[in-house]
Design an enzyme around this catalytic site. Structure first.
Site, PDB file in Angstrom:
ATOM      1  N   PRO A 107       0.826  -1.213   0.000  1.00 16.79           N
ATOM      2  CA  PRO A 107       0.000   0.000   0.000  1.00 16.79           C
ATOM      3  C   PRO A 107       0.858   1.260   0.000  1.00 16.79           C
ATOM      4  O   PRO A 107       1.880   1.328   0.681  1.00 16.79           O
ATOM      5  CB  PRO A 107      -0.803  -0.126   1.299  1.00 16.79           C
ATOM      6  CG  PRO A 107      -0.824  -1.584   1.612  1.00 16.79           C
ATOM      7  CD  PRO A 107       0.488  -2.110   1.115  1.00 16.79           C
ATOM      8  N   GLU A 108       0.433   2.245  -0.769  1.00 14.56           N
ATOM      9  CA  GLU A 108       1.132   3.520  -0.825  1.00 14.56           C
ATOM     10  C   GLU A 108       0.294   4.563  -0.097  1.00 14.56           C
ATOM     11  O   GLU A 108      -0.704   4.230   0.557  1.00 14.56           O
ATOM     12  CB  GLU A 108       1.409   3.889  -2.278  1.00 14.56           C
ATOM     13  CG  GLU A 108       2.266   2.834  -2.993  1.00 14.56           C
ATOM     14  CD  GLU A 108       2.554   3.155  -4.445  1.00 14.56           C
ATOM     15  OE1 GLU A 108       2.639   4.349  -4.787  1.00 14.56           O
ATOM     16  OE2 GLU A 108       2.709   2.213  -5.250  1.00 14.56           O
ATOM     17  N   HIS A 165      -5.852 -15.701   8.527  1.00 15.79           N
ATOM     18  CA  HIS A 165      -4.598 -14.956   8.626  1.00 15.79           C
ATOM     19  C   HIS A 165      -4.686 -13.798   9.624  1.00 15.79           C
ATOM     20  O   HIS A 165      -3.919 -12.835   9.526  1.00 15.79           O
ATOM     21  CB  HIS A 165      -4.204 -14.425   7.254  1.00 15.79           C
ATOM     22  CG  HIS A 165      -4.098 -15.490   6.205  1.00 15.79           C
ATOM     23  ND1 HIS A 165      -3.163 -16.499   6.256  1.00 15.79           N
ATOM     24  CD2 HIS A 165      -4.839 -15.714   5.085  1.00 15.79           C
ATOM     25  CE1 HIS A 165      -3.312 -17.303   5.212  1.00 15.79           C
ATOM     26  NE2 HIS A 165      -4.319 -16.846   4.487  1.00 15.79           N
ATOM     27  N   ARG A 206       0.938 -12.481   4.247  1.00  9.86           N
ATOM     28  CA  ARG A 206       2.357 -12.709   3.974  1.00  9.86           C
ATOM     29  C   ARG A 206       3.262 -12.432   5.174  1.00  9.86           C
ATOM     30  O   ARG A 206       4.461 -12.661   5.100  1.00  9.86           O
ATOM     31  CB  ARG A 206       2.792 -11.861   2.776  1.00  9.86           C
ATOM     32  CG  ARG A 206       2.039 -12.229   1.495  1.00  9.86           C
ATOM     33  CD  ARG A 206       2.476 -11.381   0.324  1.00  9.86           C
ATOM     34  NE  ARG A 206       1.738 -11.708  -0.880  1.00  9.86           N
ATOM     35  CZ  ARG A 206       1.835 -11.031  -2.038  1.00  9.86           C
ATOM     36  NH1 ARG A 206       2.654 -10.010  -2.126  1.00  9.86           N
ATOM     37  NH2 ARG A 206       1.120 -11.387  -3.083  1.00  9.86           N
TER      38      ARG A 206
END
Length: 275
Positions: A2-3, A92, A111
């Protein structure tokens, strides 16, 4: 990863649902989600009041009532999901928090590159690990002229300079490609060979692109980036360069080219990005 626009969308959602609320319980379900914490997170966070949510570039944090901050790095796949208890059912979930307003916050990270870190702050309330990060182009204190001066002093490519978080924060691969396309600048051009007005035009393009991305809820290519309600952003429909390999340039019709540059995929128009 994400930016700035995606992190800001998340920040706004957290500020709406989880400001001025006290943490009643905290479960750390995966050790990597709190790596680097010298003392266990849960006992330190329970009983603390979240006074607000803040951001600088891609860094996100909750201000706490003891003048510390809970810094959140979303990594490649981190999600902050807010809802009624039990709303999030992902396998997750790495951290789960319950607050006194009845809301549950789940940090989901497939991840496991993201993390939460309780840390000290400076006099302005900025977490110590984020102090080296430059102001981002949407910050009211951002100085365009000073930033342009620093950018022009570099002999690196202008795209590499845009990605340097110590010069201008929040810009990643997606918005670097989009901003350079909007400004008509070739990504490989050395920054020092650009005129000051070219750099200022580029900074303006960065700001405009990010405002448009914010209005669209950010950019989602898959289910790994969502806002606090689990919804995806749709700025991907408006991209002019990034991910558009072989598509006609919206400005001149030339097929967009993709090249490997600085260990990244870079997308640009070879005809009209000539500066």
């Amino acid at each position: 990863m994400p930016e700035l626009p995606e992190v800001e969308v998340v920040r706004r959602g957290l500020a709406e649902h989880l400001s001025n609320t006290t943490v009643l319980s905290c479960e750390v379900l995966h050790a990597r989600a709190n790596r680097g914490q010298e003392s266990p997170l849960a006992p330190q966070l329970v009983g603390r009041r979240i006074t607000g949510w803040h951001r600088r570039g891609k860094f996100l944090w909750a201000a706490l009532d003891d003048d510390r901050a809970l810094m959140v790095h979303l990594g490649m796949s981190g999600q902050m999901i807010v809802g009624d208890p039990g709303t999030a059912t992902s396998p997750h979930i790495r951290i789960r928090v319950h607050c006194d307003n009845g809301r549950e916050l789940c940090f989901i990270d497939q991840r496991t590159f993201g993390r939460w870190l309780l840390c000290e702050t400076d006099a302005e309330g900025t977490p110590v690990p984020a102090q080296h990060i430059a102001l981002d182009p949407l910050d009211p204190r951002f100085n365009e002229l000073e930033t342009a001066r620093k950018m022009r002093a570099s002999k690196a490519s202008i795209k590499s300079v845009l990605l340097n978080q110590s010069l201008i924060s929040g810009v990643g691969n997606i918005y670097a490609d989009e901003s350079l396309w909007a400004a008509g600048i070739k990504p490989t051009r050395p920054a020092y060979r650009l005129r000051r007005r070219d750099i200022l035009n580029l900074i303006s393009a960065v700001q405009e692109v990010m405002h448009r991305a914010l209005a669209a809820g950010g950019t989602s290519f898959d289910s790994l980036y969502v806002n606090v309600n689990g919804a995806s952003g749709y700025f991907s429909r408006s991209l002019n360069a990034y991910g558009q390999t072989g598509e006609p340039c919206a400005r001149c019709g030339t097929p967009i080219r993709r090249v490997a540059f600085a260990n990244r995929s870079t997308h640009y128009c070879p005809s009209c990005q000539t500066l």
